[in-house]
Design a protein around this motif. Structure first.
Motif, PDB file in Angstrom:
ATOM      1  N   LYS A  64      38.941   5.310  10.384  1.00 49.91           N
ATOM      2  CA  LYS A  64      37.929   5.083  11.416  1.00 49.91           C
ATOM      3  C   LYS A  64      36.855   6.157  11.367  1.00 49.91           C
ATOM      4  O   LYS A  64      37.157   7.340  11.272  1.00 49.91           O
ATOM      5  CB  LYS A  64      38.577   5.062  12.797  1.00 49.91           C
ATOM      6  CG  LYS A  64      39.265   3.755  13.139  1.00 49.91           C
ATOM      7  CD  LYS A  64      39.838   3.793  14.555  1.00 49.91           C
ATOM      8  CE  LYS A  64      40.522   2.487  14.891  1.00 49.91           C
ATOM      9  NZ  LYS A  64      41.123   2.508  16.247  1.00 49.91           N
ATOM     10  N   GLY A  65      35.612   5.708  11.422  1.00 48.58           N
ATOM     11  CA  GLY A  65      34.493   6.640  11.389  1.00 48.58           C
ATOM     12  C   GLY A  65      34.046   7.003   9.985  1.00 48.58           C
ATOM     13  O   GLY A  65      33.004   7.646   9.815  1.00 48.58           O
ATOM     14  N   ARG A  66      34.817   6.639   8.979  1.00 53.38           N
ATOM     15  CA  ARG A  66      34.460   6.967   7.587  1.00 53.38           C
ATOM     16  C   ARG A  66      34.231   5.716   6.748  1.00 53.38           C
ATOM     17  O   ARG A  66      33.378   5.710   5.856  1.00 53.38           O
ATOM     18  CB  ARG A  66      35.558   7.791   6.932  1.00 53.38           C
ATOM     19  CG  ARG A  66      35.820   9.125   7.605  1.00 53.38           C
ATOM     20  CD  ARG A  66      36.774   9.981   6.784  1.00 53.38           C
ATOM     21  NE  ARG A  66      38.075   9.347   6.588  1.00 53.38           N
ATOM     22  CZ  ARG A  66      38.652   9.142   5.416  1.00 53.38           C
ATOM     23  NH1 ARG A  66      38.040   9.497   4.304  1.00 53.38           N
ATOM     24  NH2 ARG A  66      39.855   8.570   5.342  1.00 53.38           N
ATOM     25  N   PHE A  67      34.985   4.672   6.991  1.00 53.93           N
ATOM     26  CA  PHE A  67      34.902   3.441   6.210  1.00 53.93           C
ATOM     27  C   PHE A  67      34.248   2.346   7.060  1.00 53.93           C
ATOM     28  O   PHE A  67      34.435   2.285   8.269  1.00 53.93           O
ATOM     29  CB  PHE A  67      36.285   2.966   5.790  1.00 53.93           C
ATOM     30  CG  PHE A  67      36.984   3.830   4.769  1.00 53.93           C
ATOM     31  CD1 PHE A  67      36.506   5.086   4.422  1.00 53.93           C
ATOM     32  CD2 PHE A  67      38.153   3.386   4.164  1.00 53.93           C
ATOM     33  CE1 PHE A  67      37.157   5.879   3.487  1.00 53.93           C
ATOM     34  CE2 PHE A  67      38.810   4.156   3.232  1.00 53.93           C
ATOM     35  CZ  PHE A  67      38.308   5.404   2.901  1.00 53.93           C
ATOM     36  N   VAL A  68      33.525   1.473   6.369  1.00 50.44           N
ATOM     37  CA  VAL A  68      32.898   0.341   7.042  1.00 50.44           C
ATOM     38  C   VAL A  68      33.171  -0.921   6.228  1.00 50.44           C
ATOM     39  O   VAL A  68      32.892  -0.960   5.020  1.00 50.44           O
ATOM     40  CB  VAL A  68      31.375   0.532   7.184  1.00 50.44           C
ATOM     41  CG1 VAL A  68      30.753  -0.697   7.851  1.00 50.44           C
ATOM     42  CG2 VAL A  68      31.062   1.780   7.991  1.00 50.44           C
ATOM     43  N   VAL A  69      33.691  -1.942   6.902  1.00 46.77           N
ATOM     44  CA  VAL A  69      33.960  -3.216   6.252  1.00 46.77           C
ATOM     45  C   VAL A  69      32.839  -4.190   6.606  1.00 46.77           C
ATOM     46  O   VAL A  69      32.364  -4.210   7.750  1.00 46.77           O
ATOM     47  CB  VAL A  69      35.347  -3.769   6.654  1.00 46.77           C
ATOM     48  CG1 VAL A  69      35.435  -4.079   8.140  1.00 46.77           C
ATOM     49  CG2 VAL A  69      35.698  -4.991   5.818  1.00 46.77           C
ATOM     50  N   SER A  70      32.417  -4.973   5.636  1.00 43.89           N
ATOM     51  CA  SER A  70      31.342  -5.941   5.869  1.00 43.89           C
ATOM     52  C   SER A  70      31.510  -7.108   4.909  1.00 43.89           C
ATOM     53  O   SER A  70      32.394  -7.098   4.051  1.00 43.89           O
ATOM     54  CB  SER A  70      29.979  -5.287   5.682  1.00 43.89           C
ATOM     55  OG  SER A  70      29.822  -4.825   4.349  1.00 43.89           O
ATOM     56  N   ARG A  71      30.660  -8.104   5.052  1.00 42.47           N
ATOM     57  CA  ARG A  71      30.738  -9.272   4.175  1.00 42.47           C
ATOM     58  C   ARG A  71      29.330  -9.778   3.884  1.00 42.47           C
ATOM     59  O   ARG A  71      28.385  -9.427   4.576  1.00 42.47           O
ATOM     60  CB  ARG A  71      31.550 -10.377   4.837  1.00 42.47           C
ATOM     61  CG  ARG A  71      30.955 -10.888   6.141  1.00 42.47           C
ATOM     62  CD  ARG A  71      31.763 -12.046   6.694  1.00 42.47           C
ATOM     63  NE  ARG A  71      31.346 -12.447   8.028  1.00 42.47           N
ATOM     64  CZ  ARG A  71      30.360 -13.278   8.288  1.00 42.47           C
ATOM     65  NH1 ARG A  71      29.648 -13.777   7.284  1.00 42.47           N
ATOM     66  NH2 ARG A  71      30.063 -13.602   9.534  1.00 42.47           N
ATOM     67  N   ASP A  72      29.236 -10.641   2.886  1.00 44.54           N
ATOM     68  CA  ASP A  72      27.955 -11.253   2.610  1.00 44.54           C
ATOM     69  C   ASP A  72      27.755 -12.448   3.541  1.00 44.54           C
ATOM     70  O   ASP A  72      28.648 -12.805   4.298  1.00 44.54           O
ATOM     71  CB  ASP A  72      27.866 -11.676   1.135  1.00 44.54           C
ATOM     72  CG  ASP A  72      28.833 -12.790   0.783  1.00 44.54           C
ATOM     73  OD1 ASP A  72      28.697 -13.353  -0.321  1.00 44.54           O
ATOM     74  OD2 ASP A  72      29.739 -13.102   1.585  1.00 44.54           O
ATOM     75  N   ASN A  73      26.591 -13.065   3.499  1.00 44.69           N
ATOM     76  CA  ASN A  73      26.291 -14.148   4.432  1.00 44.69           C
ATOM     77  C   ASN A  73      27.212 -15.341   4.259  1.00 44.69           C
ATOM     78  O   ASN A  73      27.546 -16.023   5.233  1.00 44.69           O
ATOM     79  CB  ASN A  73      24.834 -14.588   4.272  1.00 44.69           C
ATOM     80  CG  ASN A  73      23.863 -13.552   4.793  1.00 44.69           C
ATOM     81  OD1 ASN A  73      24.216 -12.738   5.647  1.00 44.69           O
ATOM     82  ND2 ASN A  73      22.640 -13.565   4.279  1.00 44.69           N
ATOM     83  N   ALA A  74      27.606 -15.603   3.051  1.00 41.62           N
ATOM     84  CA  ALA A  74      28.494 -16.741   2.817  1.00 41.62           C
ATOM     85  C   ALA A  74      29.917 -16.446   3.255  1.00 41.62           C
ATOM     86  O   ALA A  74      30.727 -17.362   3.394  1.00 41.62           O
ATOM     87  CB  ALA A  74      28.477 -17.117   1.336  1.00 41.62           C
ATOM     88  N   GLY A  75      30.212 -15.173   3.434  1.00 40.31           N
ATOM     89  CA  GLY A  75      31.532 -14.784   3.897  1.00 40.31           C
ATOM     90  C   GLY A  75      32.597 -14.769   2.825  1.00 40.31           C
ATOM     91  O   GLY A  75      33.775 -14.631   3.126  1.00 40.31           O
TER      92      GLY A  75
END
Length: 123
Positions: A64-75
């Motif tokens: 927490k506070g160091r890593f960020v999870v994300s995705r592209d628009n298509a998911g």
């Protein structure tokens, strides 16, 4: 469903890496994807997850506070931006897909798994 991770490598303490996970096949329309890791001599550990349905996220305490999870628009591509890396982050990082839309930390909920990508943080 196939999951293929990429982006691992060797980095110095304090550095950053970005992992990617590409999903293919019949993923359905409402699912969650997550990252887990297993370090040498350690048990598998939850890192982060994201729900495609509502974009909600969940993180393990150690990142927490160091890593960020994300995705592209298509998911169908999941990312993990890892910052301020420490030697204890050294592990094989696995991408996983949960057929239900909950970004859970419970590995048992994830039906599909990638082969993993090695991340090594040198001190």
């Amino acid at each position: 469903v196939q999951l293929v991770e990429s982006g691992g490598g060797l980095v110095q303490t304090g550095g950053s890496l970005r992992l990617s996970c590409a999903a293919s096949g019949h993923t359905g329309t409402s699912y969650a994807m997550g990252w887990f890791r297993q370090g040498p001599g350690k048990e598998r550990e939850f890192v982060a997850a994201l729900s495609k349905r509502d974009g909600s996220t969940n993180y393990g305490e150690s990142v927490k506070g160091r890593f960020v999870v994300s995705r592209d628009n298509a998911g169908k591509t999941l990312y993990l931006q890892m910052n301020m890396l420490q030697p204890e982050d050294t592990a094989v990082y696995y991408c996983a897909l949960n057929p239900s839309p909950f970004a859970t930390s419970d590995a048992q909920r994830y039906r599909y798994w990638g082969r993993g990508t090695q991340v090594t943080v040198s001190s």
